[in-house]
Design a protein around this motif. Sequence first.
Motif, short mmCIF file in Angstrom:
data_model
loop_
_atom_site.label_atom_id
_atom_site.label_comp_id
_atom_site.label_asym_id
_atom_site.label_seq_id
_atom_site.Cartn_x
_atom_site.Cartn_y
_atom_site.Cartn_z
N THR A 181 11.01 15.02 6.90
CA THR A 181 11.15 14.42 5.57
C THR A 181 12.43 13.62 5.48
O THR A 181 12.45 12.50 4.93
N ASP A 223 12.58 9.69 4.62
CA ASP A 223 13.29 9.28 3.41
C ASP A 223 14.37 8.26 3.74
O ASP A 223 14.57 7.27 3.00
N ARG A 233 14.45 4.00 2.59
CA ARG A 233 15.50 3.27 1.89
C ARG A 233 15.70 1.87 2.48
O ARG A 233 16.10 0.95 1.78
N GLY A 248 8.55 4.71 5.08
CA GLY A 248 8.44 6.11 4.68
C GLY A 248 7.09 6.72 4.98
O GLY A 248 6.92 7.95 4.86
#
Length: 344
Positions: free
Chosen positions: A179, A183, A187, A193
């Motif tokens: 995760t 994540d 960005r 993602g």
Amino acid sequence: MTPAAPPPLPSPYDRWFPGSPLDGTYGYDRDALLAVVPAAEPDGFAELWRSWYARAREVPSDVVVEAAGGARRSTHDVSVVIYTADGGLRLRAWVAVPVGARPRVGVVHSHGYGGRDAPTFERVPHDAAVIFPVARGLGALNAGVGAPDTSSRHVLHGIEAVETYAVGRSAVDLWHAGTALLDLLARQDGTLGNLPLYFVGTSFGGGIGALAVPWDDRFVGATLEVPTFGQHDLRLTMPCTGSGEAVRHHVADHPEAREVLAFHDASVAATHLRVPTRVECAAWDTHVPPPGQFAVANGVGRAAGANLELAIHTAGHAEYPGQSREQAAAFAATRAHIARTLPT
């Protein structure tokens, strides 16, 4: 009475490891190893792991780059990140992002019980973004965080209960690492993602990977190298030079711990895999007895959709003639396996 001399080691290991305190084949030839069955699955095994996964996915990673501009390779930029893992622990990891290429896959790359001192890229394609999580408690990044820093103590930490055992918690931490990687990539570009994930793990990392990957549908494939924590029914009868010896002695004094181990058996979890999985097992290994390793591989072989790719190394956790050749072939095979598992 003079103790009987131990039987001679089989060839060629008698020449390679003349001082070995154990026969690292444990009396198993290839056919016997391929016949080792996974441990019996305890009631509620799959439901428990699925519940842990569902709970893990609800935890925000809160990932931040702690040290940017780390070691740059020709293919990847490396940084240290910190993210939230199981139980709210803040764990550190290395993250490597491709230089001059858009990543096609995210790799979660675990390690053996010695911890990790630095990223290793032999199994990593040039177009992969990688997180190198370091298990709770272990060096170099997470010593003293959430668990002891030696294998003999780490492997017993929390063994009093299924919910607290460090092996399970370390497997759950792999989901949080995945995760955190996604994540961080999101960005940079929101579409990143949703990258597929691939798992690589050796020894301790192979064992916790077998426990973690079956329940996480973000993973499209895995390589498990000389995986541990497989077939505790056998492991508890086999002296070894690895972490399993501490477990064996503990269970002799605390037989109730056997129930905890049943829910952390990598050979059982392997039967639930549903993605192509490469397993590298050793024919000789005093650190992780080969029957336990092959129980994991044979569990994968029983799993619908797992498409087992099995490689047998001459030895594990040891230096031996021809090792560099076998390792080079294994590294290339993992990179090729990653490419084959990616969606077209």
